[in-house]
Design an enzyme around this catalytic site. Structure first.
Site, PDB file in Angstrom:
ATOM      1  N   ARG A   1    -102.685 -97.581   3.838  1.00  9.47           N
ATOM      2  CA  ARG A   1    -101.594 -98.130   3.240  1.00  9.47           C
ATOM      3  C   ARG A   1    -101.664 -99.618   2.992  1.00  9.47           C
ATOM      4  O   ARG A   1    -101.787-100.356   3.908  1.00  9.47           O
ATOM      5  CB  ARG A   1    -100.403 -97.624   4.159  1.00  9.47           C
ATOM      6  CG  ARG A   1     -98.914 -98.417   3.292  1.00  9.47           C
ATOM      7  CD  ARG A   1     -97.774 -97.753   4.014  1.00  9.47           C
ATOM      8  NE  ARG A   1     -96.536 -98.340   3.307  1.00  9.47           N
ATOM      9  CZ  ARG A   1     -95.802 -99.230   3.672  1.00  9.47           C
ATOM     10  NH1 ARG A   1     -95.688 -99.561   5.056  1.00  9.47           N
ATOM     11  NH2 ARG A   1     -94.751 -99.609   3.105  1.00  9.47           N
TER      12      ARG A   1
ATOM     13  N   HIS B   1     -94.044-105.113  -1.634  1.00  9.78           N
ATOM     14  CA  HIS B   1     -93.830-105.442  -0.520  1.00  9.78           C
ATOM     15  C   HIS B   1     -93.343-106.940  -0.420  1.00  9.78           C
ATOM     16  O   HIS B   1     -94.124-107.731   0.029  1.00  9.78           O
ATOM     17  CB  HIS B   1     -94.851-105.167   0.291  1.00  9.78           C
ATOM     18  CG  HIS B   1     -94.899-104.952   1.923  1.00  9.78           C
ATOM     19  ND1 HIS B   1     -95.055-103.846   2.683  1.00  9.78           N
ATOM     20  CD2 HIS B   1     -94.260-105.753   2.588  1.00  9.78           C
ATOM     21  CE1 HIS B   1     -94.940-103.987   3.762  1.00  9.78           C
ATOM     22  NE2 HIS B   1     -94.412-105.107   3.977  1.00  9.78           N
TER      23      HIS B   1
ATOM     24  N   GLU C   1     -88.963-101.303   2.307  1.00  5.90           N
ATOM     25  CA  GLU C   1     -87.977-101.773   3.005  1.00  5.90           C
ATOM     26  C   GLU C   1     -86.880-102.531   2.132  1.00  5.90           C
ATOM     27  O   GLU C   1     -86.692-103.724   2.191  1.00  5.90           O
ATOM     28  CB  GLU C   1     -88.234-102.414   4.053  1.00  5.90           C
ATOM     29  CG  GLU C   1     -89.177-101.864   5.286  1.00  5.90           C
ATOM     30  CD  GLU C   1     -89.466-102.601   6.467  1.00  5.90           C
ATOM     31  OE1 GLU C   1     -89.163-103.822   6.494  1.00  5.90           O
ATOM     32  OE2 GLU C   1     -89.846-102.100   7.524  1.00  5.90           O
TER      33      GLU C   1
ATOM     34  N   ASN D   1     -90.061 -96.783   8.234  1.00  3.56           N
ATOM     35  CA  ASN D   1     -90.513 -97.588   9.023  1.00  3.56           C
ATOM     36  C   ASN D   1     -89.813 -97.730  10.418  1.00  3.56           C
ATOM     37  O   ASN D   1     -88.391 -97.624  10.289  1.00  3.56           O
ATOM     38  CB  ASN D   1     -90.776 -99.105   8.477  1.00  3.56           C
ATOM     39  CG  ASN D   1     -91.720 -98.819   7.327  1.00  3.56           C
ATOM     40  OD1 ASN D   1     -92.576 -97.781   7.181  1.00  3.56           O
ATOM     41  ND2 ASN D   1     -91.566-100.031   6.721  1.00  3.56           N
TER      42      ASN D   1
ATOM     43  N   TYR E   1     -89.426 -99.439  14.566  1.00  2.00           N
ATOM     44  CA  TYR E   1     -89.740-100.521  15.523  1.00  2.00           C
ATOM     45  C   TYR E   1     -88.835-100.600  16.719  1.00  2.00           C
ATOM     46  O   TYR E   1     -89.335-100.455  17.749  1.00  2.00           O
ATOM     47  CB  TYR E   1     -89.914-101.717  15.096  1.00  2.00           C
ATOM     48  CG  TYR E   1     -91.043-101.854  13.722  1.00  2.00           C
ATOM     49  CD1 TYR E   1     -92.512-102.148  14.264  1.00  2.00           C
ATOM     50  CD2 TYR E   1     -90.787-102.004  12.472  1.00  2.00           C
ATOM     51  CE1 TYR E   1     -93.251-102.459  13.349  1.00  2.00           C
ATOM     52  CE2 TYR E   1     -91.943-101.743  11.563  1.00  2.00           C
ATOM     53  CZ  TYR E   1     -93.059-102.252  12.042  1.00  2.00           C
ATOM     54  OH  TYR E   1     -94.062-102.267  11.068  1.00  2.00           O
TER      55      TYR E   1
ATOM     56  N   GLU F   1     -94.718 -97.052   8.926  1.00  2.00           N
ATOM     57  CA  GLU F   1     -94.936 -98.072   9.829  1.00  2.00           C
ATOM     58  C   GLU F   1     -94.481 -97.956  11.266  1.00  2.00           C
ATOM     59  O   GLU F   1     -93.347 -97.635  11.316  1.00  2.00           O
ATOM     60  CB  GLU F   1     -94.513 -99.530   9.269  1.00  2.00           C
ATOM     61  CG  GLU F   1     -95.003 -99.997   8.079  1.00  2.00           C
ATOM     62  CD  GLU F   1     -94.293-101.486   7.883  1.00  2.00           C
ATOM     63  OE1 GLU F   1     -93.785-102.105   8.416  1.00  2.00           O
ATOM     64  OE2 GLU F   1     -94.504-101.736   6.576  1.00  2.00           O
TER      65      GLU F   1
HETATM   66  C1  FCB Z   1     -92.017-104.660   8.639  1.00  2.00           C
HETATM   67  C2  FCB Z   1     -92.578-105.018   7.400  1.00  2.00           C
HETATM   68  C3  FCB Z   1     -94.158-105.543   7.593  1.00  2.00           C
HETATM   69  C4  FCB Z   1     -94.140-106.020   9.014  1.00  2.00           C
HETATM   70  C5  FCB Z   1     -93.305-105.421  10.067  1.00  2.00           C
HETATM   71  C6  FCB Z   1     -93.427-106.131  11.662  1.00  2.00           C
HETATM   72  O1  FCB Z   1     -90.504-105.032   8.366  1.00  2.00           O
HETATM   73  O2  FCB Z   1     -92.469-104.212   6.445  1.00  2.00           O
HETATM   74  O3  FCB Z   1     -94.446-106.079   6.640  1.00  2.00           O
HETATM   75  O4  FCB Z   1     -93.690-107.522   8.801  1.00  2.00           O
HETATM   76  O5  FCB Z   1     -91.994-105.510   9.747  1.00  2.00           O
END
Ligand code: FCB
Length: 451
Positions: free
Chosen positions: A81, A124, A169, A295, A297, A352
């Site tokens: 990607r 992006h 995002e 995405n 985290y 992500e």
């Molecule tokens: C996301 C972004 C990516 C990267 C990660 C850590 O929000 O899409 O570009 O910076 O965080």
């Protein structure tokens, strides 16, 4: 170190797609062969980027892409990607920059030759500066500009692209860029943030129509970031705050995309803080999606403010990454399940997931056991969601290599490959080796299903 998944996990099925992800501004460099973008401008403002760095060279991927591609191939991924830099392929007068288009064309050819699927993100975050000078995402005309850009790129790339994402995002572009002001272009204004969010969603809808026409066989969709919102305490006020935060950060984007309406929270906002929405807008936004990119985290915890709004509470105790983000894998299962229960979801791809860790290059090696554990825990969280009925087609690790982490500059390392910036040397981390082994064992299993 090994990443262990249950032998019968659907993640190990032939059809499941494993990949690694990057974004143009974060890795390419080669700023002299593209137009300047809002992140170049932002980096040149003192105090905006933690280490005062910029994206002029980054990982110099523009000159090292062939080596990088070999690295990607060595990981045994099914897919890669990456994003296209708008200002590399389209000139300010709207014509095509052939040299820039050729760069991505070569990349696509090389991926195809290696049997690696291309997941292309059109936006992006690197809006060309000349468009920003015309108002950028605040100017409704951006919808036409983005449609035209999507049209030109998708015609040039043809059927070499397996999947397109219109935007990465939109929450970050709108909220971090225009409301919190910590990302480019650094505006701090609530109404602007909401107007930008609306224009981003419209641009997505317009581009989807173009993609479905030009590339009907590609998997076309969008990538959103989600974070399950928790209440800081059991008080009614904090519970309400967490719900509002969920509406504002997550559902604000997903509900228009899937149901053509904004959350009820919009009606509670003062009139002058609402976005201008024209007739037909919501239908344009809600184009059918072939997939939804997610995405993930971390989770977020919220408390109520005295103004009846919400504020996030920074985590302190749990295991934290270098970003200060709590490691909370069960949040990924939870948010996937809650979206699955609430919406008629298209297939989901985890586009992500990853972690910044305090990596060190010692005697030619980078040992990052905490990142290996992070990946294993989150892959198991994806597995759990699939077991409970969510359709998930793939998983991408963020990121292939350390790169320019936006407002954090080069201080935060998310790569499974270490980049020594002065020499541009790449070193596979322990986490890269662990994923490599996992991806390879999935491929071997597909070749030899009995074993
Ligand atoms: C996301 C972004 C990516 C990267 C990660 C850590 O929000 O899409 O570009 O910076 O965080």
């Amino acid at each position: 170190m090994k990443i262990n998944l249950p032998k019968t996990s659907q993640l190990l099925d032939n059809k499941f797609i494993f990949g690694v992800a990057t974004a143009a501004f974060q890795i390419e460099g080669g700023a002299d062969s593209r137009l300047p973008c809002i992140w170049d401008d932002f980096c040149s403002q003192p105090g905006r980027i933690k280490d005062g760095s910029d994206g002029l060279v980054a990982c110099d991927h523009i000159h090292r892409w062939q080596d990088d591609l070999e690295l990607i191939e060595s990981l045994h991924v099914d897919a890669y990607r990456f994003s296209v830099a708008w200002g590399r392929v389209i000139n300010a007068d709207g014509s095509i920059n052939q040299q820039g288009m050729d760069f991505y064309s070569q990349l696509l050819d090389a991926l195809q030759a290696k049997g690696i699927k291309a997941f292309v993100t059109l936006y992006h975050w690197d809006l060309p500066s000349y468009l920003q000078q015309q108002g950028g995402w605040l100017n409704r005309n951006i919808v036409d500009k983005f449609r035209d850009y999507a049209d030109k790129v998708s015609q040039a790339f043809g059927d070499r692209v397996y999947s397109y994402a219109t935007l990465n995002e939109p929450f970050c572009s709108a909220y971090l860029g225009y409301e919190a002001g910590i990302h480019a272009p650094g505006v701090q204004d609530r109404q602007s943030g909401r107007q930008v969010a609306h224009h981003l969603l419209l641009a997505h809808g317009a581009a989807m129509q173009v993609l479905q026409k030009n590339c009907p066989t590609a998997l076309n969709g969008i990538v959103v970031n989600v974070s399950p919102c928790y209440a800081a305490s059991a008080s009614e006020a904090d519970k309400r705050a967490a719900q509002m935060a969920d509406s504002y950060h997550n559902q604000w984007y997903i509900q228009p995309l899937l149901e053509g309406s904004y959350p009820d929270l919009l009606q509670q906002l003062p009139e002058h803080e609402r976005p201008v929405i024209e007739e037909g807008d919501m239908a344009l936004i809600a184009q059918p999606l072939d997939y939804l990119g997610i995405n993930y985290y971390t989770r977020t915890v919220f408390e109520a403010t005295s103004q009846g709004w919400f504020r996030d509470v920074k985590p302190t105790t749990a295991p934290l990454t270098e970003m200060g983000w709590e490691v909370f894998p069960q949040g990924l299962t939870e948010i996937l399940l809650s979206l699955h229960q609430r919406y008629a979801l298209p297939p989901v791809y985890i586009t992500e997931n990853g972690a910044a860790m305090p990596d060190e290059l010692l005697q030619g090696q980078v040992d990052d056991p905490r990142r290996v554990a992070y990946f294993e825990q989150h892959l198991l969280a994806v597995h759990a969601a699939i077991e409970q009925g969510v359709r998930i087609g793939g998983y991408f690790a963020w990121s292939l290599m350390d790169n320019f982490e936006w407002a954090e500059g080069y201080l935060k390392r998310f790569g499974i490959v270490y980049v020594d910036y002065p020499t541009q040397q790449r070193t596979m981390k322990t986490s890269g080796l662990a994923l490599q082994q996992l991806f390879q064992s999935k491929k071997n299993k597909a070749l030899n299903p009995i074993s």
